[in-house]
Design a protein around this motif. Structure first.
Motif, short mmCIF file in Angstrom:
data_model
loop_
_atom_site.label_atom_id
_atom_site.label_comp_id
_atom_site.label_asym_id
_atom_site.label_seq_id
_atom_site.Cartn_x
_atom_site.Cartn_y
_atom_site.Cartn_z
N TYR A 6 0.82 -1.21 0.00
CA TYR A 6 0.00 0.00 0.00
C TYR A 6 0.86 1.26 0.00
CZ TYR A 6 -3.60 -3.37 1.28
OH TYR A 6 -4.45 -4.46 1.30
N ARG A 57 -8.69 1.98 7.65
CA ARG A 57 -9.54 2.54 6.60
C ARG A 57 -9.14 3.98 6.29
NH1 ARG A 57 -14.34 2.11 8.92
NH2 ARG A 57 -14.49 4.29 9.52
N LEU A 106 -5.53 4.15 4.60
CA LEU A 106 -5.46 3.58 3.26
C LEU A 106 -6.58 4.04 2.33
CD1 LEU A 106 -4.52 -0.09 4.29
CD2 LEU A 106 -2.99 1.81 3.71
N GLU A 107 -7.43 4.95 2.78
CA GLU A 107 -8.56 5.40 1.96
C GLU A 107 -8.08 6.10 0.69
OE1 GLU A 107 -12.84 7.73 2.51
OE2 GLU A 107 -11.21 8.12 3.92
N ASP A 108 -8.77 5.83 -0.43
CA ASP A 108 -8.39 6.46 -1.70
C ASP A 108 -8.73 7.95 -1.65
OD1 ASP A 108 -11.11 6.89 -3.48
OD2 ASP A 108 -11.27 5.21 -2.07
N THR A 109 -7.93 8.75 -2.35
CA THR A 109 -8.07 10.20 -2.28
C THR A 109 -9.37 10.71 -2.89
OG1 THR A 109 -6.72 10.36 -4.29
CG2 THR A 109 -5.60 10.71 -2.17
N GLU A 110 -9.95 9.97 -3.83
CA GLU A 110 -11.20 10.42 -4.44
C GLU A 110 -12.34 10.44 -3.42
OE1 GLU A 110 -11.92 11.85 -7.43
OE2 GLU A 110 -9.73 11.92 -7.45
N SER A 111 -12.35 9.45 -2.54
CA SER A 111 -13.37 9.41 -1.48
C SER A 111 -13.18 10.57 -0.51
CB SER A 111 -13.30 8.08 -0.72
OG SER A 111 -13.58 7.00 -1.58
N THR A 135 -4.04 14.18 0.65
CA THR A 135 -5.40 14.30 1.17
C THR A 135 -6.06 15.53 0.57
OG1 THR A 135 -6.70 14.32 3.21
CG2 THR A 135 -4.79 15.75 3.17
N ARG A 184 -9.75 13.61 5.63
CA ARG A 184 -9.33 12.22 5.87
C ARG A 184 -9.87 11.70 7.20
NH1 ARG A 184 -5.76 8.68 3.84
NH2 ARG A 184 -4.90 10.24 2.42
#
Length: 460
Positions: free
Chosen positions: A268, A353, A356-361, A401, A440
């Protein structure tokens, strides 16, 4: 009126207590609580008169302040806050947020009797840590384990049990401070172990360890630099090489990971944080790490390793002083179960979560907050920034972020102070005279609350 006259015009405690509004408060709150607040407010007015900041006595205002003080005092001191800093494992804000499964298990355990120290099969006294040992063994191949109340305690009791009065060899580059001014040399001194430093700050070789070994050496200790990095002209000894030396000299090797994780974070993009499985596979005899950092559970200190050493540690009389309660055990057990499925662990453990959350979210959440603020007439805009995992984990591993920036109509420090006094308190950060809300660490359900807090803080 001069100061003496103003002081004489402050109503007495008895007179205040006879006030109609205060009488209503006395019907709802214990007399000592109301009395304490009355005296506190009157004392504050006297101090303000003496300092010259009050020139008129306003009895209505005094009563109003008493009511506010009582309402404020009836709230819990420990309260939930909105973390808009972007620091996921925020030490000052309680570190890891528990997963729903962990919360559920804690509530079930706390609201009923449990088999904490009772063997259901044998119908007799059981062992408190059997629940954790069983859970850990399902996640990682390890002979034995035990848990104490935090990682500092884990390091302390390992040293006290295995090296009291004897030498422990550590690289100078690994004599870290682990937060709150708790330093490895200090923990070692209190444990009764004798620190034997080898190498230099930036370079330590296997020969340094070998030449320091003598008949009084009890442990070879490696401390993972989880909260800082040394770059440039450096060299350090790997766990596997240290284990080889330990086997040759018949000296156990202990590794303090600080912030442990059961997931290989390299895939990751985080290359400096070894997994617990990897360290154990390299042959370490004892591994210690925190429960409320990357693991994403309750505060606890894990001790994993060879059965012979865990047994010695478990029999230490200090174990009773450092043991964890049933709610911590419940939270840890439930969290460990999630690690049986890596996908489920990342989805359901908030710490993982968020990191590791994707930047689009994240961008979507920031955009939603920004639109809500603009709808209230507040100038705000979204922009890219950097979040930090925090909690002494993944040093220099800032991740992209999206944040919402607000230019307050007041000094930023005053604005953030008002945000902290909101209900619930909102903790933001200041950057370039802007107040930053990092999406974030903001939960979807918190967005409306942030909007209310910002609006109120800008108009107060």
């Amino acid at each position: 009126m001069n100061k003496s006259e103003l002081l004489r015009h402050i109503p007495s405690v008895d007179r205040i207590l006879k006030n109609e509004d205060i009488q209503q408060l006395l019907n709802k709150h214990p007399h000592p609580v109301v009395l304490e607040c009355v005296r506190a407010v009157l004392d504050r007015w006297r101090d303000n008169i003496l300092s010259g900041s009050i020139t008129v006595i306003d009895k209505k205002k005094i009563v109003g302040e008493i009511k506010e003080t009582i309402n404020r005092n009836k709230k819990y001191s420990l309260t939930s806050v909105i973390n808009a800093t972007g620091v996921v494992i925020h030490t000052n804000l309680g570190r890891a947020i528990l997963a729903e499964e962990a919360i559920k298990h804690v509530v079930e355990t706390a609201t009923s009797y449990s088999n904490l120290e009772y063997d259901l099969e044998k119908g007799q006294r059981g062992k408190r840590y059997s629940h954790i040992v069983n859970a850990i063994k399902k996640v990682v191949d390890v002979p034995s384990a035990v848990v104490v109340n935090n990682n500092a305690a884990a390091v302390f009791i390992c040293l006290n049990s295995l090296a009291r009065g004897k030498e422990v060899i550590v690289s100078r580059g690994e004599l870290v401070e682990i937060g709150g001014s708790f330093r490895i040399p200090d923990v070692m001194a209190q444990s009764g172990a004798v620190l034997k430093e080898v190498g230099t700050t930036n370079k330590t070789r296997i020969s340094d360890y070998a030449s320091a070994i003598n008949e009084n050496t009890a442990l070879l200790l490696k401390v993972h630099k989880s909260n800082f990095k040394i770059t440039g002209f450096t060299e350090e000894v790997s766990v596997s090489n240290l284990v080889t030396l330990g086997k040759e000299k018949e000296i156990p090797v202990m590794v303090d990971l600080g912030s442990g994780c059961f997931i290989d974070l390299k895939k990751y993009g985080f290359h400096d944080e070894p997994s617990i499985q990897h360290i154990l596979s390299e042959g370490a005899d004892i591994v210690t790490f925190s429960g409320d950092k990357l693991l994403g559970s309750a505060q606890a200190g894990f001790i994993l390793g060879k059965s012979e050493f865990i047994e010695i540690i478990s029999k230490n009389p200090l174990m009773r002083a450092l043991r964890v309660d049933k709610m911590t055990l419940a939270a840890v057990e439930a969290t460990l179960r999630l690690y049986l499925d890596e996908r489920k662990a990342i989805e359901q453990i908030p710490t993982l979560r968020m990191i590791l959350e994707d930047t689009e979210s994240i961008k979507k959440r920031a955009t939603t907050l920004c639109k809500r603020l603009k709808k209230e007439g507040i100038y705000a805009y979204t922009k890219e920034d950097i979040s930090m995992p925090g909690g002494g984990s993944l040093p220099e591993s800032g991740v992209k972020t999206y944040v919402v920036a607000v230019k307050p109509n007041q000094v930023p420090q005053e604005f953030t102070k008002k945000l902290r006094q909101a209900e619930p308190p909102v903790i933001a950060r200041i950057k370039d005279d802007l107040v930053i809300f990092d999406a974030r660490t903001i939960q979807e359900k918190e967005i409306p609350l942030i909007v209310i807090a910002v609006k109120q803080s800008l108009t107060i």
